[in-house]
Design a protein around this motif. Structure first.
Motif, PDB file in Angstrom:
ATOM      1  N   ARG A  74       0.657  -1.435  -0.593  1.00 27.27           N
ATOM      2  CA  ARG A  74       0.077   0.048   0.160  1.00 27.27           C
ATOM      3  C   ARG A  74       0.537   0.901  -0.080  1.00 27.27           C
ATOM      4  NH1 ARG A  74      -4.280  -2.997   4.857  1.00 27.27           N
ATOM      5  NH2 ARG A  74      -4.613  -4.192   3.429  1.00 27.27           N
ATOM      6  N   ASN A  75       1.730   1.146  -0.683  1.00 24.06           N
ATOM      7  CA  ASN A  75       2.533   2.357  -0.076  1.00 24.06           C
ATOM      8  C   ASN A  75       2.517   3.347  -2.251  1.00 24.06           C
ATOM      9  OD1 ASN A  75       4.854   3.941  -0.190  1.00 24.06           O
ATOM     10  ND2 ASN A  75       6.278   3.056  -1.721  1.00 24.06           N
ATOM     11  N   TYR A  76       1.272   2.949  -2.655  1.00 23.60           N
ATOM     12  CA  TYR A  76       0.510   4.108  -3.628  1.00 23.60           C
ATOM     13  C   TYR A  76      -0.687   3.924  -3.122  1.00 23.60           C
ATOM     14  CZ  TYR A  76       4.261   3.439  -7.002  1.00 23.60           C
ATOM     15  OH  TYR A  76       5.727   2.593  -7.748  1.00 23.60           O
ATOM     16  N   ALA A  77      -1.463   5.645  -3.342  1.00 23.07           N
ATOM     17  CA  ALA A  77      -2.343   5.619  -3.025  1.00 23.07           C
ATOM     18  C   ALA A  77      -3.816   5.062  -3.165  1.00 23.07           C
ATOM     19  CB  ALA A  77      -2.812   7.045  -2.205  1.00 23.07           C
ATOM     20  N   LEU A 207       4.828   8.756  -7.480  1.00 20.56           N
ATOM     21  CA  LEU A 207       3.814   8.665  -6.560  1.00 20.56           C
ATOM     22  C   LEU A 207       3.485   7.855  -5.322  1.00 20.56           C
ATOM     23  CD1 LEU A 207       1.189   8.053  -9.622  1.00 20.56           C
ATOM     24  CD2 LEU A 207       1.502  10.332  -8.875  1.00 20.56           C
ATOM     25  N   MET A 208       4.725   7.415  -4.892  1.00 18.58           N
ATOM     26  CA  MET A 208       4.722   6.307  -4.002  1.00 18.58           C
ATOM     27  C   MET A 208       4.480   7.412  -2.978  1.00 18.58           C
ATOM     28  SD  MET A 208       8.022   3.870  -4.328  1.00 18.58           S
ATOM     29  CE  MET A 208       9.302   4.923  -4.424  1.00 18.58           C
ATOM     30  N   VAL A 209       3.634   6.774  -1.632  1.00 15.61           N
ATOM     31  CA  VAL A 209       3.663   7.336  -0.736  1.00 15.61           C
ATOM     32  C   VAL A 209       4.880   7.737   0.343  1.00 15.61           C
ATOM     33  CG1 VAL A 209       2.374   7.271   1.923  1.00 15.61           C
ATOM     34  CG2 VAL A 209       0.923   6.386  -0.225  1.00 15.61           C
ATOM     35  N   ARG A 210       5.653   6.810   0.066  1.00 24.61           N
ATOM     36  CA  ARG A 210       7.589   7.119   0.843  1.00 24.61           C
ATOM     37  C   ARG A 210       8.202   6.537  -0.593  1.00 24.61           C
ATOM     38  NH1 ARG A 210       3.583   5.450   4.526  1.00 24.61           N
ATOM     39  NH2 ARG A 210       2.737   6.164   5.581  1.00 24.61           N
ATOM     40  N   SER A 211       9.135   7.441  -0.428  1.00 23.42           N
ATOM     41  CA  SER A 211      10.108   6.758  -1.729  1.00 23.42           C
ATOM     42  C   SER A 211      11.259   5.657  -1.040  1.00 23.42           C
ATOM     43  CB  SER A 211      11.187   8.625  -1.201  1.00 23.42           C
ATOM     44  OG  SER A 211      11.486   8.828  -0.309  1.00 23.42           O
ATOM     45  N   VAL A 212      12.276   5.259  -2.039  1.00 24.90           N
ATOM     46  CA  VAL A 212      13.049   4.543  -1.593  1.00 24.90           C
ATOM     47  C   VAL A 212      13.277   4.689   0.231  1.00 24.90           C
ATOM     48  CG1 VAL A 212      15.367   3.519  -2.504  1.00 24.90           C
ATOM     49  CG2 VAL A 212      13.242   3.513  -4.308  1.00 24.90           C
TER      50      VAL A 212
END
Length: 266
Positions: A74-77, A207-212
């Motif tokens: 769930r790292n993409y809304a 668009l990732m909620v949290r970056s690498v």
């Protein structure tokens, strides 16, 4: 630099041997590709072995055999929303076992305990050195490179069992490949998935909620990451079913395409 893990096909004195190598040439023209062998592993300062092979004379394997795969859900809304889930307050992490890993020439074996297996295209991060409690500004120092991944999921099992070990950890549920790209900015890359040539997923890592970097910081707070460990960074919206006979292809901009057939488990 593109780092591959490969075996040499029959007909060569080195037939059957497994090595790491550097792939040079244009991936759009496979006939132009050459694989230059490396002596030993690709961590630290890789040394050339002196052997070179035409691309058609080698078989690509999974680019790494990780000690562990730490995946993020769930790292993409938009993906969270399509399955009726909220974006979690902290990264949602889980493990996929090393036995789930296959390479770009291997098949996804449809598990007999599921009737709803789905594709999930992802950017994967390959760790390059042992690390723990990595500060944000030093994350680039611990990354060897990036590859494509398919977080294959038995969706019905995931929903029925509540925990995800069987749903996401069955044999062949983690295709990786085709190689590791070491020179890449992961902040805004296109991630797509096709099934039999039909576009199913499309998104961008921006668009990732949290970056690498944020994910590596979070994960390494809890556990030591080892060279070759893999972090899956989440999937964009558009996940859907795959069936026996399908060909699933995950493409990440700047890396290449990972394609796998789906077969019935024998």
């Amino acid at each position: 630099m593109r780092i591959a893990r490969f075996s040499v096909r029959e007909g060569s004195p080195a037939a059957g041997s497994v090595s790491f190598g550097v792939v040079e040439g244009d991936p759009a023209r496979p006939e132009s590709l050459v694989v230059h062998g490396l002596a030993g592993h690709p961590f630290g300062q890789p040394r050339p072995s002196g052997e070179s092979y035409r691309f058609q004379d080698v078989r690509l394997l999974s680019p790494i055999l990780p000690n562990k795969i730490v995946a993020v859900g769930r790292n993409y809304a938009a993906h969270a929303a399509e399955l009726g889930n909220a974006v979690p307050d902290v990264p949602l992490t889980f493990f996929k076992p090393s036995t789930s890993v296959i390479g770009p020439t291997e098949s996804i074996a449809y598990p007999p305990f599921s009737s709803d297996v789905q594709h999930e295209a992802e950017l994967a991060v390959v760790i390059g050195r042992m690390c723990r409690e990595v500060p944000l500004e030093r994350v680039p120092e611990v990354i060897l490179g990036y590859t494509c991944a398919n977080d294959v999921t038995a969706r019905d099992v995931q929903q029925r069992e509540g925990q995800w070990a069987r749903a996401k950890g069955f044999d062949t549920a983690c295709p990786l490949g085709p190689w590791i790209e070491t020179d890449l900015d992961p902040s805004d890359l296109a991630v797509t998935c096709t099934v039999n040539g039909e576009l199913r997923q499309t998104g961008r890592t921006s668009l990732m909620v949290r970056s690498v970097a944020e994910l590596i910081v979070h994960i390494s707070e809890a556990m030591t990451l080892l060279p070759g460990d893999v972090v899956l960074t989440g999937t964009p919206a558009g996940v859907g079913p795959i069936q026996v006979g399908d060909e699933v292809a995950v493409t990440v901009e700047g890396i290449g395409t990972l394609a796998n057939k789906v077969v019935k488990r024998g």
